[in-house]
Design a protein around this motif. Structure first.
Motif, PDB file in Angstrom:
ATOM      1  N   ALA A 140     -32.048  55.216 -50.709  1.00 22.70           N
ATOM      2  CA  ALA A 140     -33.425  55.437 -51.168  1.00 22.70           C
ATOM      3  C   ALA A 140     -33.580  54.779 -52.545  1.00 22.70           C
ATOM      4  CB  ALA A 140     -33.748  56.922 -51.238  1.00 22.70           C
ATOM      5  N   PRO A 141     -33.697  53.450 -52.595  1.00 19.36           N
ATOM      6  CA  PRO A 141     -33.708  52.743 -53.882  1.00 19.36           C
ATOM      7  C   PRO A 141     -34.911  53.060 -54.763  1.00 19.36           C
ATOM      8  CG  PRO A 141     -34.218  51.249 -52.081  1.00 19.36           C
ATOM      9  CD  PRO A 141     -33.744  52.511 -51.458  1.00 19.36           C
ATOM     10  N   ASN A 142     -36.009  53.512 -54.171  1.00 16.67           N
ATOM     11  CA  ASN A 142     -37.209  53.826 -54.957  1.00 16.67           C
ATOM     12  C   ASN A 142     -37.311  55.313 -55.294  1.00 16.67           C
ATOM     13  OD1 ASN A 142     -38.423  51.140 -55.066  1.00 16.67           O
ATOM     14  ND2 ASN A 142     -38.657  51.366 -52.852  1.00 16.67           N
ATOM     15  N   SER A 143     -36.255  56.034 -55.087  1.00 21.31           N
ATOM     16  CA  SER A 143     -36.276  57.467 -55.340  1.00 21.31           C
ATOM     17  C   SER A 143     -36.549  57.777 -56.809  1.00 21.31           C
ATOM     18  CB  SER A 143     -34.931  58.071 -54.936  1.00 21.31           C
ATOM     19  OG  SER A 143     -34.909  59.451 -55.176  1.00 21.31           O
ATOM     20  N   ILE A 144     -37.340  58.824 -57.011  1.00 21.96           N
ATOM     21  CA  ILE A 144     -37.660  59.296 -58.361  1.00 21.96           C
ATOM     22  C   ILE A 144     -36.909  60.596 -58.597  1.00 21.96           C
ATOM     23  CG2 ILE A 144     -39.485  60.050 -59.917  1.00 21.96           C
ATOM     24  CD1 ILE A 144     -41.432  58.409 -58.201  1.00 21.96           C
ATOM     25  N   GLN A 145     -36.041  60.621 -59.582  1.00 19.47           N
ATOM     26  CA  GLN A 145     -35.242  61.798 -59.853  1.00 19.47           C
ATOM     27  C   GLN A 145     -35.353  62.186 -61.318  1.00 19.47           C
ATOM     28  OE1 GLN A 145     -33.873  63.505 -57.459  1.00 19.47           O
ATOM     29  NE2 GLN A 145     -34.440  61.965 -55.915  1.00 19.47           N
ATOM     30  N   ALA A 146     -35.657  63.444 -61.588  1.00 18.22           N
ATOM     31  CA  ALA A 146     -35.738  63.992 -62.954  1.00 18.22           C
ATOM     32  C   ALA A 146     -36.638  63.140 -63.838  1.00 18.22           C
ATOM     33  CB  ALA A 146     -34.343  64.099 -63.556  1.00 18.22           C
ATOM     34  N   GLY A 147     -37.760  62.684 -63.266  1.00 14.74           N
ATOM     35  CA  GLY A 147     -38.718  61.908 -64.044  1.00 14.74           C
ATOM     36  C   GLY A 147     -38.369  60.455 -64.218  1.00 14.74           C
ATOM     37  N   SER A 148     -37.261  60.005 -63.637  1.00 18.09           N
ATOM     38  CA  SER A 148     -36.858  58.598 -63.743  1.00 18.09           C
ATOM     39  C   SER A 148     -37.350  57.827 -62.527  1.00 18.09           C
ATOM     40  CB  SER A 148     -35.331  58.485 -63.832  1.00 18.09           C
ATOM     41  OG  SER A 148     -34.848  59.073 -65.013  1.00 18.09           O
ATOM     42  N   PRO A 149     -38.381  56.981 -62.680  1.00 18.61           N
ATOM     43  CA  PRO A 149     -38.909  56.249 -61.528  1.00 18.61           C
ATOM     44  C   PRO A 149     -37.936  55.189 -61.042  1.00 18.61           C
ATOM     45  CG  PRO A 149     -39.952  55.503 -63.557  1.00 18.61           C
ATOM     46  CD  PRO A 149     -39.112  56.684 -63.921  1.00 18.61           C
ATOM     47  N   ALA A 150     -37.839  55.076 -59.715  1.00 23.82           N
ATOM     48  CA  ALA A 150     -37.037  54.041 -59.064  1.00 23.82           C
ATOM     49  C   ALA A 150     -35.596  54.029 -59.557  1.00 23.82           C
ATOM     50  CB  ALA A 150     -37.682  52.665 -59.257  1.00 23.82           C
ATOM     51  N   SER A 151     -35.022  55.200 -59.762  1.00 26.49           N
ATOM     52  CA  SER A 151     -33.614  55.243 -60.181  1.00 26.49           C
ATOM     53  C   SER A 151     -32.687  54.953 -59.005  1.00 26.49           C
ATOM     54  CB  SER A 151     -33.271  56.598 -60.792  1.00 26.49           C
ATOM     55  OG  SER A 151     -33.508  57.654 -59.871  1.00 26.49           O
ATOM     56  N   GLY A 152     -33.119  55.334 -57.790  1.00 28.40           N
ATOM     57  CA  GLY A 152     -32.344  55.042 -56.596  1.00 28.40           C
ATOM     58  C   GLY A 152     -31.397  56.159 -56.203  1.00 28.40           C
ATOM     59  N   TYR A 153     -30.856  56.021 -54.986  1.00 25.30           N
ATOM     60  CA  TYR A 153     -30.052  57.107 -54.406  1.00 25.30           C
ATOM     61  C   TYR A 153     -29.327  56.583 -53.183  1.00 25.30           C
ATOM     62  CZ  TYR A 153     -29.430  61.252 -51.345  1.00 25.30           C
ATOM     63  OH  TYR A 153     -28.948  62.226 -50.513  1.00 25.30           O
ATOM     64  N   PHE A 154     -28.126  57.116 -52.942  1.00 26.95           N
ATOM     65  CA  PHE A 154     -27.535  57.016 -51.606  1.00 26.95           C
ATOM     66  C   PHE A 154     -26.836  58.329 -51.282  1.00 26.95           C
ATOM     67  CE2 PHE A 154     -23.879  55.504 -54.114  1.00 26.95           C
ATOM     68  CZ  PHE A 154     -22.832  56.223 -53.552  1.00 26.95           C
ATOM     69  N   GLY A 155     -26.774  58.624 -50.002  1.00 32.12           N
ATOM     70  CA  GLY A 155     -26.098  59.818 -49.541  1.00 32.12           C
ATOM     71  C   GLY A 155     -25.406  59.553 -48.223  1.00 32.12           C
ATOM     72  N   VAL A 156     -24.305  60.239 -48.001  1.00 28.53           N
ATOM     73  CA  VAL A 156     -23.604  60.168 -46.725  1.00 28.53           C
ATOM     74  C   VAL A 156     -23.769  61.518 -46.037  1.00 28.53           C
ATOM     75  CG1 VAL A 156     -21.336  59.977 -45.636  1.00 28.53           C
ATOM     76  CG2 VAL A 156     -21.996  58.382 -47.441  1.00 28.53           C
ATOM     77  N   TYR A 157     -24.281  61.478 -44.797  1.00 27.26           N
ATOM     78  CA  TYR A 157     -24.703  62.682 -44.100  1.00 27.26           C
ATOM     79  C   TYR A 157     -23.915  62.890 -42.816  1.00 27.26           C
ATOM     80  CZ  TYR A 157     -28.736  63.097 -47.187  1.00 27.26           C
ATOM     81  OH  TYR A 157     -29.531  63.262 -48.289  1.00 27.26           O
ATOM     82  N   ASP A 158     -23.671  64.159 -42.529  1.00 24.92           N
ATOM     83  CA  ASP A 158     -23.060  64.562 -41.275  1.00 24.92           C
ATOM     84  C   ASP A 158     -24.142  64.649 -40.198  1.00 24.92           C
ATOM     85  OD1 ASP A 158     -20.982  65.762 -39.543  1.00 24.92           O
ATOM     86  OD2 ASP A 158     -22.191  67.571 -39.754  1.00 24.92           O
ATOM     87  N   LEU A 159     -23.960  63.930 -39.097  1.00 23.96           N
ATOM     88  CA  LEU A 159     -24.980  63.898 -38.044  1.00 23.96           C
ATOM     89  C   LEU A 159     -25.147  65.249 -37.364  1.00 23.96           C
ATOM     90  CD1 LEU A 159     -24.860  60.630 -35.887  1.00 23.96           C
ATOM     91  CD2 LEU A 159     -26.817  61.631 -37.075  1.00 23.96           C
ATOM     92  N   VAL A 160     -24.060  65.990 -37.196  1.00 22.02           N
ATOM     93  CA  VAL A 160     -24.127  67.244 -36.451  1.00 22.02           C
ATOM     94  C   VAL A 160     -24.928  68.301 -37.202  1.00 22.02           C
ATOM     95  CG1 VAL A 160     -22.785  69.118 -35.452  1.00 22.02           C
ATOM     96  CG2 VAL A 160     -21.955  66.763 -35.276  1.00 22.02           C
ATOM     97  N   SER A 161     -24.617  68.495 -38.477  1.00 19.72           N
ATOM     98  CA  SER A 161     -25.281  69.543 -39.259  1.00 19.72           C
ATOM     99  C   SER A 161     -26.505  69.041 -40.010  1.00 19.72           C
ATOM    100  CB  SER A 161     -24.297  70.133 -40.270  1.00 19.72           C
ATOM    101  OG  SER A 161     -23.947  69.155 -41.251  1.00 19.72           O
ATOM    102  N   GLY A 162     -26.554  67.738 -40.261  1.00 23.59           N
ATOM    103  CA  GLY A 162     -27.621  67.181 -41.082  1.00 23.59           C
ATOM    104  C   GLY A 162     -27.389  67.344 -42.567  1.00 23.59           C
ATOM    105  N   ASN A 163     -26.254  67.910 -42.949  1.00 22.27           N
ATOM    106  CA  ASN A 163     -25.957  68.151 -44.356  1.00 22.27           C
ATOM    107  C   ASN A 163     -25.338  66.923 -45.020  1.00 22.27           C
ATOM    108  OD1 ASN A 163     -26.793  70.840 -44.129  1.00 22.27           O
ATOM    109  ND2 ASN A 163     -24.758  71.516 -43.493  1.00 22.27           N
TER     110      ASN A 163
END
Length: 331
Positions: free
Chosen positions: A224-247
């Motif tokens: 999510a390269p355009n993610s806004i976190q803690a007031g910081s625009p376009a700071s970005g994000y990546f996450g690795v997710y478990d398909l079974v649980s969605g966590n």
């Protein structure tokens, strides 16, 4: 592995329309090629050399009635074997391509995205016979601003049929919010989906990794390269997710405003030798225009394995792709 630069030349064509009608020859061959998306097809013309598909979702054919093209290219002769056309204006036919064995028959199938409009879908094509095998509509059809940001295939359940991974941005969401979809190989049924409303701009892209958590199914890398976190625009994000649980198994946010972490990403082989494939991901380095940082991270835990920073104009585009071992060092 030898690498060659191919110059594509338009020759005699087979032409089909998969937009709204079955096989539909055109009397006037199209002119010109632009390789906005490519996919390997195997040897589809029987000359012993692997062939390729090349897409241009912005192209209009000579009759101005079909929009977006996919061409099958002979690697041996650099000529066009066949051309497919989309059927509606600005539908972005060919926005993404992928190839794999969808139906488990041992041959390569081509997956073509129609990304916009009311006909958002995946076309599954047999490139050897130019046959439309199946159509997977966006679910629910037409509810996405852009369907098919990412596209790749992997057999995740061991039945010999490769599943399809893609993602979509939801219409009317500000900032753009997305969903990751997994469709079953062979049937095209939707079997898994991932969403995270807490991460703005979720699901710009997605990739299959390996089974890190022991759930049997592979984890999914989501950016999510355009993610806004803690007031910081376009700071970005990546996450690795478990398909079974969605966590989330692990997540990382960009370091600050404009860093755009995750603007480009691709999965690599196992670089660090821990038994799991790793990945490469990019971010920007503001305030210097065009500067980027390319980082190789562990697929198991996201830890940085290596990185390089580049300044304009010696920076890559926003598209990344893994390649073979070009320098013979085993990586």
């Amino acid at each position: 592995m030898q690498n060659a630069l191919l110059i594509f030349v338009v020759a005699s064509l087979q032409v089909a329309c998969f937009g709204q009608a079955p096989f539909d020859p055109l009397s006037t061959p199209p002119v010109g090629i632009s390789g906005l998306q490519t996919a390997a097809l195997g040897d589809i013309d029987g000359d012993g050399v692997e062939d390729y598909a090349v897409a241009n979702f912005q192209e209009v054919n000579p009759t101005a009635t079909q929009f977006g093209s996919v061409r099958l290219i002979s690697s041996a002769t650099a000529t066009v074997i066949a051309t497919y056309w989309g059927g509606t204006t600005n539908a972005f036919y060919g926005y993404r391509l992928a190839s794999g064995d969808y139906n488990g028959d041992g041959t390569v199938n081509l997956i073509i995205v129609t990304s916009k409009g009311t006909a958002q879908r995946l076309d599954i094509v047999d490139p050897t016979t130019n046959t439309l095998l199946a159509v997977i509509p966006a679910a629910p059809n037409g509810s996405f601003d852009l369907f098919g940001y990412a596209l790749e295939m992997k057999d995740i359940d061991g039945d010999g049929k490769e599943e399809i991974l893609t993602c979509s941005s939801i219409a009317g969401q500000t900032p753009t919010q997305g969903i990751v979809h997994v469709f079953s190989g062979g049937s095209g049924a939707p079997i898994y989906s991932l969403a995270n409303p807490a991460v703005s701009g979720f699901a710009k892209s997605a990739h299959f990794l390996d089974d890190i958590s022991g759930s049997v199914l592979p984890e999914i890398l989501v950016t999510a390269p355009n993610s806004i976190q803690a007031g910081s625009p376009a700071s970005g994000y990546f996450g690795v997710y478990d398909l079974v649980s969605g966590n989330a198994v692990y997540t990382t946010f960009g370091p600050g405003p404009g860093s755009l972490l995750g603007e480009s990403s691709t999965v690599l082989d196992d670089v660090d030798g821990d038994g799991f494939r790793d990945f490469m991901i990019t971010e920007s380095l503001p305030p210097v225009y065009g500067s980027k940082k390319i980082t190789v991270r562990s697929g198991a835990n996201g830890v940085v394995l290596s990185s390089v920073s580049l300044t304009w104009p010696n920076t890559p585009s926003d598209a990344s792709q893994s390649v073979a071992d070009l320098d013979g060092d085993g990586l």
